[in-house]
Design an enzyme around this catalytic site. Sequence first.
Site, PDB file in Angstrom:
ATOM      1  N   ARG A  47       1.016  -1.416  -0.007  1.00 45.24           N
ATOM      2  CA  ARG A  47      -0.038  -0.001   0.342  1.00 45.24           C
ATOM      3  C   ARG A  47       1.082   1.361   0.219  1.00 45.24           C
ATOM      4  O   ARG A  47       0.489   1.994  -0.629  1.00 45.24           O
ATOM      5  CB  ARG A  47      -0.669  -0.127   1.463  1.00 45.24           C
ATOM      6  N   TYR A  99     -15.651  16.702 -15.800  1.00 42.55           N
ATOM      7  CA  TYR A  99     -16.544  15.082 -16.195  1.00 42.55           C
ATOM      8  C   TYR A  99     -17.434  15.428 -14.996  1.00 42.55           C
ATOM      9  O   TYR A  99     -17.345  15.981 -14.569  1.00 42.55           O
ATOM     10  CB  TYR A  99     -14.929  14.714 -15.703  1.00 42.55           C
ATOM     11  N   ASP A 171      -7.045  18.294 -16.131  1.00 44.74           N
ATOM     12  CA  ASP A 171      -7.721  16.733 -16.072  1.00 44.74           C
ATOM     13  C   ASP A 171      -7.578  16.877 -17.914  1.00 44.74           C
ATOM     14  O   ASP A 171      -7.720  17.086 -18.550  1.00 44.74           O
ATOM     15  CB  ASP A 171      -8.568  16.866 -16.040  1.00 44.74           C
ATOM     16  N   LYS A 195      -8.609   5.523 -19.534  1.00 44.77           N
ATOM     17  CA  LYS A 195      -8.703   5.941 -20.585  1.00 44.77           C
ATOM     18  C   LYS A 195      -7.656   5.294 -21.845  1.00 44.77           C
ATOM     19  O   LYS A 195      -7.372   4.463 -21.900  1.00 44.77           O
ATOM     20  CB  LYS A 195      -9.498   8.011 -20.734  1.00 44.77           C
TER      21      LYS A 195
END
Length: 371
Positions: A47, A99, A171, A195
């Site tokens: 982690r 978005y 972004d 994406k």
Amino acid sequence: MKIETIAVHAGHEVDPATGAVAAPIYLSTTFERDIEGTYSRGFMYSRNDNPNRQTLERGVSLLEAGETAAAFASGTGAAMSILQALSPGDHVLAHVDAYYGTSRLIREIFVRWGLEADFVDMSDLDAVKKAVRAKTKLVWAETPSNPLLKVVDLAALAEIAHDTGAILVCDNTWAPVLQRPFDVGTDLILHSTTKYFGGHCDVLGGIVVGKTDNEFFQRIRSIQYEGGAVPSPFDCWLILRGMRTLPWRMRAHSENAMKIAEFLARHPKVARVHYPGLQSHPGHKIAAGQMSAFGGMLSLEVKDGCDAAMSVAAKTKIFIRATSLGGVESLIEHRASIEGPGTTSPEGLLRVSVGLENADDLIEDLDQALG
Ligand SMILES: *Cc1c(COP(=O)(O)O)cnc(C)c1O
């Protein structure tokens, strides 16, 4: 080095132990301590850090020419970390056409936790100047935006943001490689690597890239491993693998999208085409200045509204009716019904993620679907 070369080699080296050319995947969650109790090999617990995550972060930092990066389990997880690095009472100014998930995150989660937020159309710089306040700590841009492909002038926006001491985040999910936000004053870059980086609709991921490894970025870094929204080693491996072909894919996506946009712009059943590569697009000039090509995303507005748009999507044979973008296969989507109540998407709008099929086949398919 040029970007194609960086994309192929960044984060990659031949495995010294075995000579493997493709990187191994380190599934181990935990790493051995030295005899005296330290971790001289740099890893303790996955982690906190993992070799595959580290190479992904190094690779994307090199690609964007930033100093540092923090990878997350999704683009939204990455966005969340930026917002969590702010403090209650801070003001966020976000693009009205950001978005949908990002504006929902701000409105539904972070406002309850004390952030203040306003949404403006950032393609209108005067509106931005009016909306900026002394307590604005973060300006959230997205360009080209979703789903209207509005273009934001990043250099001008950076000036406005920095004048009030705010951080500018871009972004850059829709235009990786094509657009270099750090060159024009942006402080942080966000990618949903789900994406174009992944590029094959088979992995979720997100990354925040920092132009400088400053105190604000350190907060994002600690949210990454203390908050725990980290990507799996295999996800990191897939995303870095996707990055190797990213510059060439972006070029092909852009080439195909340009051809389709030009076809749609001439089609009698189409009321409007939103694509920054078209001369008629209001943001064309700015896009031509800040992008090397115009990307693979476009929207069209069908005459006769919602039902007509749904029927076009229903009749396509190559395009797949699905949300998301950036994969090799072309997707078509009716945005208003996906976003639901509160959507700013026009009823007749279809968003298209142009894939890597032959443009002639895609054009033929749209032509028969439009009827
Ligand atoms: C998809 C997307 C996101 C969110 O990313 P997830 O990986 O789905 O969480 C953020 N910004 C843009 C522009 C996107 O297209």
